[in-house]
Motif scaffolding. Sequence first.
Motif, PDB file in Angstrom:
ATOM      1  N   ASP A  46       8.157  23.884   7.429  1.00  0.00           N
ATOM      2  CA  ASP A  46       7.504  24.384   8.364  1.00  0.00           C
ATOM      3  C   ASP A  46       7.594  25.899   8.335  1.00  0.00           C
ATOM      4  OD1 ASP A  46       6.509  22.028  10.252  1.00  0.00           O
ATOM      5  OD2 ASP A  46       8.382  21.701   9.545  1.00  0.00           O
ATOM      6  N   THR A  47       7.038  26.638   7.435  1.00  0.00           N
ATOM      7  CA  THR A  47       6.659  28.034   7.288  1.00  0.00           C
ATOM      8  C   THR A  47       5.550  28.445   7.693  1.00  0.00           C
ATOM      9  OG1 THR A  47       8.191  27.650   5.596  1.00  0.00           O
ATOM     10  CG2 THR A  47       7.288  29.733   5.575  1.00  0.00           C
ATOM     11  N   VAL A  48       5.750  29.893   8.568  1.00  0.00           N
ATOM     12  CA  VAL A  48       4.496  30.377   9.259  1.00  0.00           C
ATOM     13  C   VAL A  48       3.670  29.674   9.938  1.00  0.00           C
ATOM     14  CG1 VAL A  48       2.678  32.037   8.880  1.00  0.00           C
ATOM     15  CG2 VAL A  48       4.670  32.144   7.408  1.00  0.00           C
ATOM     16  N   GLY A  49       4.210  28.529  10.897  1.00  0.00           N
ATOM     17  CA  GLY A  49       3.579  27.758  11.649  1.00  0.00           C
ATOM     18  C   GLY A  49       2.946  28.305  12.900  1.00  0.00           C
ATOM     19  N   GLN A  50       2.053  27.439  13.478  1.00  0.00           N
ATOM     20  CA  GLN A  50       1.287  27.649  14.949  1.00  0.00           C
ATOM     21  C   GLN A  50       0.898  28.771  15.014  1.00  0.00           C
ATOM     22  OE1 GLN A  50       1.145  24.502  15.828  1.00  0.00           O
ATOM     23  NE2 GLN A  50       2.844  23.714  14.626  1.00  0.00           N
ATOM     24  N   GLY A  51       0.655  29.555  14.087  1.00  0.00           N
ATOM     25  CA  GLY A  51      -0.070  30.935  14.280  1.00  0.00           C
ATOM     26  C   GLY A  51       0.996  32.085  14.385  1.00  0.00           C
ATOM     27  N   TRP A  52       2.335  31.625  14.146  1.00  0.00           N
ATOM     28  CA  TRP A  52       3.417  32.953  14.104  1.00  0.00           C
ATOM     29  C   TRP A  52       3.572  33.243  12.657  1.00  0.00           C
ATOM     30  CZ3 TRP A  52       4.785  34.465  18.583  1.00  0.00           C
ATOM     31  CH2 TRP A  52       4.885  33.671  19.627  1.00  0.00           C
ATOM     32  N   GLY A  53       3.012  34.455  12.394  1.00  0.00           N
ATOM     33  CA  GLY A  53       3.206  35.180  11.056  1.00  0.00           C
ATOM     34  C   GLY A  53       4.404  35.955  10.732  1.00  0.00           C
ATOM     35  N   LEU A  54       4.219  36.967  10.184  1.00  0.00           N
ATOM     36  CA  LEU A  54       5.142  38.080   9.831  1.00  0.00           C
ATOM     37  C   LEU A  54       5.050  39.307  10.571  1.00  0.00           C
ATOM     38  CD1 LEU A  54       4.945  37.570   5.948  1.00  0.00           C
ATOM     39  CD2 LEU A  54       6.619  36.171   7.319  1.00  0.00           C
ATOM     40  N   ASP A  55       6.033  39.351  11.331  1.00  0.00           N
ATOM     41  CA  ASP A  55       5.895  40.667  12.079  1.00  0.00           C
ATOM     42  C   ASP A  55       7.332  41.529  11.928  1.00  0.00           C
ATOM     43  OD1 ASP A  55       6.300  42.770  13.958  1.00  0.00           O
ATOM     44  OD2 ASP A  55       5.986  41.581  15.779  1.00  0.00           O
ATOM     45  N   PRO A  56       7.155  42.386  10.883  1.00  0.00           N
ATOM     46  CA  PRO A  56       8.382  43.184  10.424  1.00  0.00           C
ATOM     47  C   PRO A  56       9.322  43.809  11.362  1.00  0.00           C
ATOM     48  CG  PRO A  56       6.371  43.998   9.210  1.00  0.00           C
ATOM     49  CD  PRO A  56       5.840  43.097  10.434  1.00  0.00           C
ATOM     50  N   ALA A  57       8.671  43.992  12.707  1.00  0.00           N
ATOM     51  CA  ALA A  57       9.551  44.591  13.635  1.00  0.00           C
ATOM     52  C   ALA A  57      10.590  43.404  14.281  1.00  0.00           C
ATOM     53  CB  ALA A  57       8.638  45.001  14.869  1.00  0.00           C
ATOM     54  N   PHE A  58      10.260  42.153  14.049  1.00  0.00           N
ATOM     55  CA  PHE A  58      11.343  41.167  14.230  1.00  0.00           C
ATOM     56  C   PHE A  58      12.188  40.835  13.178  1.00  0.00           C
ATOM     57  CE2 PHE A  58       8.511  40.965  17.901  1.00  0.00           C
ATOM     58  CZ  PHE A  58       9.225  40.650  19.097  1.00  0.00           C
ATOM     59  N   GLY A  59      12.247  41.605  12.133  1.00  0.00           N
ATOM     60  CA  GLY A  59      12.943  41.284  11.003  1.00  0.00           C
ATOM     61  C   GLY A  59      12.446  40.264   9.947  1.00  0.00           C
ATOM     62  N   GLY A  60      11.235  39.719   9.843  1.00  0.00           N
ATOM     63  CA  GLY A  60      10.804  38.893   9.116  1.00  0.00           C
ATOM     64  C   GLY A  60      11.553  37.513   9.156  1.00  0.00           C
ATOM     65  N   MET A  61      11.373  36.733   7.975  1.00  0.00           N
ATOM     66  CA  MET A  61      11.988  35.248   8.224  1.00  0.00           C
ATOM     67  C   MET A  61      13.387  35.228   7.821  1.00  0.00           C
ATOM     68  SD  MET A  61       8.599  33.098   7.041  1.00  0.00           S
ATOM     69  CE  MET A  61       8.514  33.600   5.026  1.00  0.00           C
ATOM     70  N   LEU A  62      14.074  35.387   9.151  1.00  0.00           N
ATOM     71  CA  LEU A  62      15.408  35.411   9.003  1.00  0.00           C
ATOM     72  C   LEU A  62      16.324  34.018   8.775  1.00  0.00           C
ATOM     73  CD1 LEU A  62      16.011  37.612  12.165  1.00  0.00           C
ATOM     74  CD2 LEU A  62      16.054  38.274   9.780  1.00  0.00           C
ATOM     75  N   THR A  63      15.526  33.097   8.898  1.00  0.00           N
ATOM     76  CA  THR A  63      16.159  31.700   8.327  1.00  0.00           C
ATOM     77  C   THR A  63      16.411  31.764   6.991  1.00  0.00           C
ATOM     78  OG1 THR A  63      15.043  30.362  10.163  1.00  0.00           O
ATOM     79  CG2 THR A  63      15.808  29.426   8.244  1.00  0.00           C
TER      80      THR A  63
END
Length: 296
Positions: free
Chosen positions: A82-99
């Motif tokens: 489940d990558t970039v799901g439910q409309g939640w994309g990449l926001d660099p201000a939140f650090g990217g996909m930290l998982t």
Amino acid sequence: VEYATSDTFRNARRVVGPSALESHDFTARVHLTDLPRGQRVFYRVSFQDLSDIRQFSEPVAGQLGTAPAPRARDVSLVFSADTVGQGWGLDPAFGGMLTYASMLGTEPDLFINLGDAIYADAPVQAEVRLDDGRVWKNLTAEAKSKVAETLAEYRGNYRYNLQDAHMRRFNAAVPQLTVWDDHEVRDNWYFERRLEDDKRFAVKSVALLAARARQACFEYTPMPFDAVDPERLYRSVRYGPLEVFLLDHRSYRGANSTNRQTTPGDPSALMGAAQVAWLKRALVASTATWKVMASS
């Protein structure tokens, strides 16, 4: 592709891969079949310019650990989905996909991706307001502005995710085994389904959508091709003391229903007769200490 058992690339071996052309969205795959067992292998990849064959791209480096002997040592694995799901994309201000950074920090031997590698049916909006009043500002892209229907849009979903630096670093360092689930095509899809009730889709045939999605999946994930059945995704992979059975729970299932069937048959099918028979044979034949079922 150049590869060696040292990051100095002394005595490196070189393999020339296939041309990366428009027909496969400029993706290419190279099979390395003679890697030493239980070794750290360092590699670097570059592309040759076919319009001027003297020109090469800057190399991109990575590394991977090959499978050890069955009883040589313990191995560790991580799994996710489940990558970039439910409309939640990449926001660099939140650090990217930290998982991906967290998983890489555990230094795993192996990654199992259980599907929903993209959300082709979930467009990404420019902004999402959070409960605490802050605003999540997604990177936007044409392919993520609507549900995916064309082959180009499915490909664009995979390219969108690869903008994330954490994912790229993880992919370059950890071997991975992948399957797919529903959102690579459309939530809760099955082959015979039509989308007459979903006005977001101009293409109503799920069979057609799935064919396009499958091609993009093969282009952008390390899925091996089966020479006898080139669309087959299910398989097993031996890695040291474990064998991973990667199942396909989407391609052969019957229509969604109330699930009250009292006898097995096409309406209650989940994996299809051929896949079930293969799984039974493969489990009986397996000599691995651990059998890992990768089920979406």
